[in-house]
Scaffold this motif. Structure first.
Motif, mmCIF file in Angstrom:
data_model
loop_
_atom_site.group_PDB
_atom_site.id
_atom_site.type_symbol
_atom_site.label_atom_id
_atom_site.label_comp_id
_atom_site.label_asym_id
_atom_site.label_seq_id
_atom_site.Cartn_x
_atom_site.Cartn_y
_atom_site.Cartn_z
ATOM 1 N N GLN A 70 41.887 56.246 -80.110
ATOM 2 C CA GLN A 70 41.697 54.870 -79.620
ATOM 3 C C GLN A 70 40.306 54.357 -79.967
ATOM 4 O OE1 GLN A 70 42.731 55.228 -75.392
ATOM 5 N NE2 GLN A 70 44.462 53.870 -75.763
ATOM 6 N N LEU A 71 39.292 55.208 -79.783
ATOM 7 C CA LEU A 71 37.925 54.778 -80.082
ATOM 8 C C LEU A 71 37.734 54.499 -81.564
ATOM 9 C CD1 LEU A 71 35.883 57.209 -77.802
ATOM 10 C CD2 LEU A 71 36.265 54.769 -77.458
ATOM 11 N N PHE A 72 38.264 55.381 -82.416
ATOM 12 C CA PHE A 72 38.128 55.163 -83.848
ATOM 13 C C PHE A 72 38.900 53.933 -84.309
ATOM 14 C CE2 PHE A 72 37.552 60.006 -84.458
ATOM 15 C CZ PHE A 72 36.232 59.890 -84.060
ATOM 16 N N GLY A 102 50.369 64.294 -83.164
ATOM 17 C CA GLY A 102 49.198 63.485 -82.860
ATOM 18 C C GLY A 102 48.534 62.945 -84.114
ATOM 19 N N ALA A 103 48.454 63.775 -85.150
ATOM 20 C CA ALA A 103 47.882 63.303 -86.411
ATOM 21 C C ALA A 103 48.748 62.216 -87.024
ATOM 22 C CB ALA A 103 47.733 64.473 -87.386
ATOM 23 N N PHE A 104 50.069 62.305 -86.853
ATOM 24 C CA PHE A 104 50.969 61.275 -87.372
ATOM 25 C C PHE A 104 50.732 59.936 -86.675
ATOM 26 C CE2 PHE A 104 55.023 59.073 -86.509
ATOM 27 C CZ PHE A 104 55.278 58.584 -87.784
ATOM 28 N N TYR A 105 50.628 59.952 -85.337
ATOM 29 C CA TYR A 105 50.420 58.711 -84.602
ATOM 30 C C TYR A 105 49.009 58.161 -84.772
ATOM 31 C CZ TYR A 105 54.951 58.882 -82.321
ATOM 32 O OH TYR A 105 56.301 58.860 -82.080
ATOM 33 N N SER A 106 48.113 58.946 -85.334
ATOM 34 C CA SER A 106 46.764 58.424 -85.583
ATOM 35 C C SER A 106 46.791 57.295 -86.602
ATOM 36 C CB SER A 106 45.848 59.551 -86.069
ATOM 37 O OG SER A 106 46.198 59.980 -87.372
ATOM 38 N N ILE A 157 36.559 61.913 -92.553
ATOM 39 C CA ILE A 157 35.846 62.016 -91.279
ATOM 40 C C ILE A 157 36.829 61.999 -90.112
ATOM 41 C CG2 ILE A 157 34.261 60.792 -89.743
ATOM 42 C CD1 ILE A 157 32.715 59.908 -92.213
ATOM 43 N N VAL A 158 37.828 61.112 -90.172
ATOM 44 C CA VAL A 158 38.817 61.023 -89.090
ATOM 45 C C VAL A 158 39.578 62.337 -88.956
ATOM 46 C CG1 VAL A 158 40.974 59.921 -88.386
ATOM 47 C CG2 VAL A 158 39.072 58.524 -89.183
ATOM 48 N N GLY A 159 40.052 62.883 -90.075
ATOM 49 C CA GLY A 159 40.793 64.139 -90.024
ATOM 50 C C GLY A 159 39.948 65.290 -89.513
ATOM 51 N N LEU A 160 38.706 65.387 -89.990
ATOM 52 C CA LEU A 160 37.821 66.463 -89.546
ATOM 53 C C LEU A 160 37.515 66.360 -88.063
ATOM 54 C CD1 LEU A 160 35.284 66.609 -92.524
ATOM 55 C CD2 LEU A 160 36.942 68.362 -91.912
ATOM 56 N N LEU A 161 37.230 65.151 -87.579
ATOM 57 C CA LEU A 161 36.848 64.987 -86.178
ATOM 58 C C LEU A 161 38.023 65.231 -85.238
ATOM 59 C CD1 LEU A 161 34.435 61.909 -86.282
ATOM 60 C CD2 LEU A 161 33.866 64.325 -86.054
ATOM 61 N N LEU A 162 39.215 64.773 -85.606
ATOM 62 C CA LEU A 162 40.382 65.013 -84.750
ATOM 63 C C LEU A 162 40.678 66.507 -84.636
ATOM 64 C CD1 LEU A 162 42.850 62.143 -85.753
ATOM 65 C CD2 LEU A 162 41.449 62.327 -83.697
ATOM 66 N N GLY A 163 40.622 67.208 -85.766
ATOM 67 C CA GLY A 163 40.832 68.650 -85.720
ATOM 68 C C GLY A 163 39.719 69.367 -84.981
ATOM 69 N N LEU A 164 38.486 68.874 -85.144
ATOM 70 C CA LEU A 164 37.345 69.517 -84.488
ATOM 71 C C LEU A 164 37.398 69.330 -82.978
ATOM 72 C CD1 LEU A 164 34.836 71.131 -85.292
ATOM 73 C CD2 LEU A 164 33.547 68.988 -85.277
ATOM 74 N N VAL A 165 37.896 68.183 -82.517
ATOM 75 C CA VAL A 165 38.047 67.970 -81.077
ATOM 76 C C VAL A 165 38.980 69.026 -80.486
ATOM 77 C CG1 VAL A 165 39.069 66.421 -79.365
ATOM 78 C CG2 VAL A 165 37.509 65.514 -81.071
ATOM 79 N N PHE A 176 37.941 50.467 -91.134
ATOM 80 C CA PHE A 176 36.786 51.342 -91.041
ATOM 81 C C PHE A 176 36.453 51.617 -89.571
ATOM 82 C CE2 PHE A 176 36.232 49.522 -95.260
ATOM 83 C CZ PHE A 176 35.915 50.649 -96.000
ATOM 84 N N ILE A 177 35.633 52.646 -89.347
ATOM 85 C CA ILE A 177 35.252 53.059 -87.994
ATOM 86 C C ILE A 177 33.872 52.501 -87.673
ATOM 87 C CG2 ILE A 177 34.872 55.018 -86.454
ATOM 88 C CD1 ILE A 177 36.623 56.684 -88.267
ATOM 89 N N ASN A 178 33.725 51.963 -86.485
ATOM 90 C CA ASN A 178 32.445 51.452 -86.025
ATOM 91 C C ASN A 178 31.694 52.576 -85.305
ATOM 92 O OD1 ASN A 178 30.295 49.874 -85.239
ATOM 93 N ND2 ASN A 178 31.394 48.872 -83.558
ATOM 94 N N PHE A 179 30.880 53.321 -86.063
ATOM 95 C CA PHE A 179 30.147 54.438 -85.479
ATOM 96 C C PHE A 179 28.945 53.987 -84.656
ATOM 97 C CE2 PHE A 179 32.315 56.753 -88.938
ATOM 98 C CZ PHE A 179 32.855 57.787 -88.193
ATOM 99 N N THR A 180 28.647 52.677 -84.683
ATOM 100 C CA THR A 180 27.541 52.178 -83.854
ATOM 101 C C THR A 180 27.970 51.964 -82.407
ATOM 102 O OG1 THR A 180 28.083 49.879 -84.461
ATOM 103 C CG2 THR A 180 26.493 51.061 -85.854
#
Length: 259
Positions: free
Chosen positions: A254-256, A145-149, A75-83, A158-162
């Motif tokens: 940062q949000l993730f 940017g993907a490296f520093y993620s 999800i993280v990889g897909l969303l960063l690329g999608l942004v 984990f990501i807090n999607f709430t």
């Protein structure tokens, strides 16, 4: 210090590989279908292998939590690329606005990178945006940017999607997306609006002249002329667009990461 073959690092390596594989499947340039799939997989594999020895690897066990972590990394990889892809899509949105005014809305071209139909002028703008991206080593900045993620979003977190901040940031990004597209399109759209006004005045004053026959070639001619004069301003807007893309990738990391 990690050894060259450490079996305890295999789960971490798989998580890094999943994030980079998902990132390459959506990010501009690397995700295009005219780039061979073995090249994408091999690039993701070797970059993941290098990054493995630059991170502090946490203890990751092979259990049900590991499966959830794989989903999180995808999800993280897909969303960063999608942004990054969605922000560059503002160029094609601007081209759609211009094509509608020029009378080219019915004529679409096939984008060779994605295989989808796109506006004629939008594809023209998008090609220049990609060339600018390559000229300033933007593809290296995207990988960086993907490296520093991994520093902001650890492998075992984990990501807090709430968190409603993520949703508000997405809404703000889409607002800026259409604002940038409007700024890209307004010079040509404004000129074509003045051409429509002039044709309307001519139609009232000279009824014998068929403005429908004269109007389309005239609007195309004016559009191409203004487009030629507009290219210098356009490159400045693309520079802002690229800076905004990197900024939004950093904000989402940062949000993730919960920062």
């Amino acid at each position: 210090m990690l050894t060259l073959f450490d079996m305890n690092t295999i789960p971490a390596f798989l998580l890094i590989l999943v994030r980079f594989g998902a990132f390459f499947s959506t990010v501009p340039i690397f995700s295009y279908r005219n780039i061979p799939t073995p090249f994408k997989i091999g690039t993701a594999f070797f970059i993941s292998w290098i990054i493995l020895y630059t991170l502090d690897i946490p203890e990751i066990s092979l259990d049900y939590t590991f499966l959830l972590l794989i989903g999180k990394e995808a999800i993280v990889g897909l969303l960063l690329g999608l942004v990054a892809y969605m922000i560059l899509a503002a160029v094609q949105i601007a081209g759609g606005f211009i094509d509608f005014q020029m009378g080219f809305a019915i004529a679409n071209v096939v984008d060779p990178q994605t295989g989808a139909q796109s506006p004629v002028i939008g594809q023209y703008f998008y090609t220049f945006a990609l060339l600018f991206l390559l000229a300033v080593d933007g593809h290296h900045l995207l990988i960086n940017g993907a490296f520093y993620s991994f520093e902001m979003i650890p492998l075992d977190q984990f990501i807090n999607f709430t968190d409603e901040t993520i949703l508000l940031t997405i809404v703000h990004m889409f607002n800026q997306l259409f604002l940038i597209a409007f700024q890209l399109a307004i010079p040509l759209v404004g000129c074509l609006f003045l051409v429509d006004v002039a044709l309307g005045i001519i139609a009232r004053t000279v009824p014998q002249l068929n403005v429908f026959v004269v109007g389309l070639p005239l609007k195309i001619l004016v559009s191409l002329f203004v487009l030629t004069m507009f290219m210098a301003i356009y490159m400045g807007l693309v520079r802002r667009l690229f800076a905004y893309m990197l900024e939004m990738m950093y904000v989402f990391m940062q949000l993730f990461g919960g920062a």
